[in-house]
Motif scaffolding. Structure first.
Motif, PDB file in Angstrom:
ATOM      1  N   UNK A 286      -6.358  16.447   3.941  1.00 32.25           N
ATOM      2  CA  UNK A 286      -6.275  15.040   4.340  1.00 32.25           C
ATOM      3  C   UNK A 286      -5.055  14.373   3.724  1.00 32.25           C
ATOM      4  N   UNK A 287      -4.866  14.580   2.425  1.00 35.08           N
ATOM      5  CA  UNK A 287      -3.726  13.951   1.733  1.00 35.08           C
ATOM      6  C   UNK A 287      -2.405  14.462   2.304  1.00 35.08           C
ATOM      7  N   UNK A 288      -2.286  15.774   2.457  1.00 35.73           N
ATOM      8  CA  UNK A 288      -1.024  16.337   2.954  1.00 35.73           C
ATOM      9  C   UNK A 288      -0.784  15.988   4.416  1.00 35.73           C
ATOM     10  N   UNK A 289      -1.842  15.935   5.206  1.00 38.01           N
ATOM     11  CA  UNK A 289      -1.684  15.536   6.610  1.00 38.01           C
ATOM     12  C   UNK A 289      -1.101  14.128   6.699  1.00 38.01           C
ATOM     13  N   UNK A 290      -1.643  13.221   5.902  1.00 37.63           N
ATOM     14  CA  UNK A 290      -1.133  11.844   5.907  1.00 37.63           C
ATOM     15  C   UNK A 290       0.304  11.783   5.400  1.00 37.63           C
ATOM     16  N   UNK A 291       0.632  12.597   4.403  1.00 35.87           N
ATOM     17  CA  UNK A 291       2.005  12.592   3.889  1.00 35.87           C
ATOM     18  C   UNK A 291       2.984  13.162   4.908  1.00 35.87           C
ATOM     19  N   UNK A 292       2.590  14.233   5.609  1.00 36.84           N
ATOM     20  CA  UNK A 292       3.480  14.785   6.645  1.00 36.84           C
ATOM     21  C   UNK A 292       3.691  13.788   7.778  1.00 36.84           C
ATOM     22  N   UNK A 293       2.657  13.022   8.106  1.00 39.69           N
ATOM     23  CA  UNK A 293       2.772  12.046   9.195  1.00 39.69           C
ATOM     24  C   UNK A 293       3.259  10.679   8.714  1.00 39.69           C
ATOM     25  N   UNK A 294       3.396  10.509   7.405  1.00 35.84           N
ATOM     26  CA  UNK A 294       3.727   9.190   6.856  1.00 35.84           C
ATOM     27  C   UNK A 294       5.018   8.588   7.410  1.00 35.84           C
ATOM     28  N   UNK A 295       6.084   9.359   7.682  1.00 29.20           N
ATOM     29  CA  UNK A 295       7.277   8.704   8.240  1.00 29.20           C
ATOM     30  C   UNK A 295       7.008   8.094   9.612  1.00 29.20           C
ATOM     31  N   UNK A 296       6.266   8.810  10.464  1.00 36.22           N
ATOM     32  CA  UNK A 296       5.960   8.274  11.792  1.00 36.22           C
ATOM     33  C   UNK A 296       5.028   7.066  11.680  1.00 36.22           C
TER      34      UNK A 296
ATOM     35  N   UNK B 284       4.734  17.386  12.634  1.00 33.65           N
ATOM     36  CA  UNK B 284       3.497  17.411  13.415  1.00 33.65           C
ATOM     37  C   UNK B 284       2.745  18.730  13.215  1.00 33.65           C
ATOM     38  N   UNK B 285       3.458  19.840  13.217  1.00 32.86           N
ATOM     39  CA  UNK B 285       2.798  21.136  13.053  1.00 32.86           C
ATOM     40  C   UNK B 285       2.193  21.280  11.663  1.00 32.86           C
ATOM     41  N   UNK B 286       2.897  20.836  10.639  1.00 33.28           N
ATOM     42  CA  UNK B 286       2.357  20.929   9.285  1.00 33.28           C
ATOM     43  C   UNK B 286       1.154  20.005   9.105  1.00 33.28           C
ATOM     44  N   UNK B 287       1.191  18.838   9.755  1.00 36.17           N
ATOM     45  CA  UNK B 287       0.036  17.948   9.699  1.00 36.17           C
ATOM     46  C   UNK B 287      -1.180  18.591  10.359  1.00 36.17           C
TER      47      UNK B 287
ATOM     48  N   UNK C 206       2.463  25.118  -0.967  1.00 40.55           N
ATOM     49  CA  UNK C 206       3.773  25.768  -0.895  1.00 40.55           C
ATOM     50  C   UNK C 206       4.589  25.234   0.271  1.00 40.55           C
ATOM     51  N   UNK C 207       3.922  24.951   1.405  1.00 38.71           N
ATOM     52  CA  UNK C 207       4.625  24.399   2.563  1.00 38.71           C
ATOM     53  C   UNK C 207       5.268  23.048   2.252  1.00 38.71           C
ATOM     54  N   UNK C 208       4.645  22.320   1.308  1.00 39.71           N
ATOM     55  CA  UNK C 208       5.182  21.002   0.960  1.00 39.71           C
ATOM     56  C   UNK C 208       6.465  21.086   0.141  1.00 39.71           C
TER      57      UNK C 208
END
Length: 293
Positions: free
Chosen positions: A164-174, A221-224, A264-266
């Motif tokens: 949840x945290x990483x999904x929001x961070x990956x999408x945070x710029x959009x 988007x894919x990482x999210x 690691x992806x982050x």
């Protein structure tokens, strides 16, 4: 920090009802409707793997619904305090614009989906048990060891919280760019942001032959998606686990490995760029709010 916690509490008290409904209504439907439903599985599967899959999928579906709510609600957060006149309350407090905006964003985008996830984690074992009884009979529950069940549940919950945290961070710029655009253009903010990104990517491709803008947005988007939906990464030996009485510990270890892979992806330039652009969007919101707009 005490003042910031009170700001988040105030935001929670005002807007938590819809999120609790999102967590409770699917649980009631699943628990009440399961005895009257028909569940059919063509392949042979042991109770531990069946329970593990139902538990995981239930959390994934509820978390996905919560994230859809976040994405739908986020653009309006930038102007909601003026629509409901709560801006007068915020400006009367001895806090800065950074604290006020951060409290609103964190409560609505992180705390409330987290509450949905935690409530779902409490309900999911009952849903999984009902499915096992429905498919394999009540006697199959004895095949599920309680320590393995508890350990598996904690690992899946950890995986979903990190996701949840990483999904929001990956999408945070959009999300932050959509909020910034909506603070000016209201309902046209999201279409305008999408059009701006599309035109910039198209111009780069036509002028330079490069596709970095498309690539980085697609990577976000894919990482999210990978963060939100652990089973989409692949690599789970479903066929071997289906008939294995030790499926829960083995599946749990895969979840723990997947969590490490997410972290690691982050460690990538794309993630750093996402955080930088999100910070820029947040700064624009603070600047606009400080000017009284």
């Amino acid at each position: 920090m005490t003042r910031f916690a009170w700001l988040m509490r105030r935001e929670w008290m005002q807007h938590h009802r819809g999120w609790l409904i999102l967590a409770i209504v699917p649980a009631v439907i699943a628990l009440v409707g399961m005895p009257f439903s028909t569940v059919q599985i063509d392949e042979v599967v042991r109770a531990p793997m069946l329970a593990a899959m139902v538990f995981t999928v239930y959390l994934m579906v509820l978390l996905a619904l919560a994230l859809v709510g976040v994405m739908f609600d986020a653009p309006g957060l930038a102007r909601r305090d003026r629509q409901d006149r709560s801006i007068e309350f915020w400006l009367s407090l001895p806090t800065g614009h950074v604290q006020s905006l951060a409290a609103t964003i964190l409560t609505n985008m992180l705390l409330m989906p987290l509450v949905v996830l935690l409530i779902s984690a409490v309900v999911a074992p009952a849903v999984a048990a009902l499915v096992v009884v429905k498919v394999l009979g009540a006697a199959a529950l004895s095949d599920i060891a309680l320590p393995a069940w508890i350990g598996f549940g904690m690992l899946v919950l950890l995986r979903e919280v990190v996701g949840l945290v990483l999904c929001l961070l990956w999408l945070s710029p959009l999300i932050m760019l959509a909020m910034a655009a909506s603070s000016w253009l209201k309902g046209w903010g999201v279409p305008a942001m999408a059009a701006a990104i599309g035109l910039a990517a198209l111009a780069q491709q036509q002028l330079t032959g490069q596709t970095q803008i498309w690539d980085i947005v697609l990577q976000w988007w894919q990482q999210a998606q990978l963060a939100l939906l652990p089973l989409t990464r692949g690599g789970v030996p479903f066929e071997s686990l289906a008939r294995n009485d030790d499926a829960m510990p083995l599946f749990g270890r895969w979840m723990l490995h997947d969590t490490g892979q997410l972290l690691l992806d982050a460690l990538s330039p794309a993630f750093a760029a996402a955080l930088l652009i999100a910070a820029l969007g947040f700064s624009v919101l603070v600047w606009r709010r400080s000017r009284g707009n």
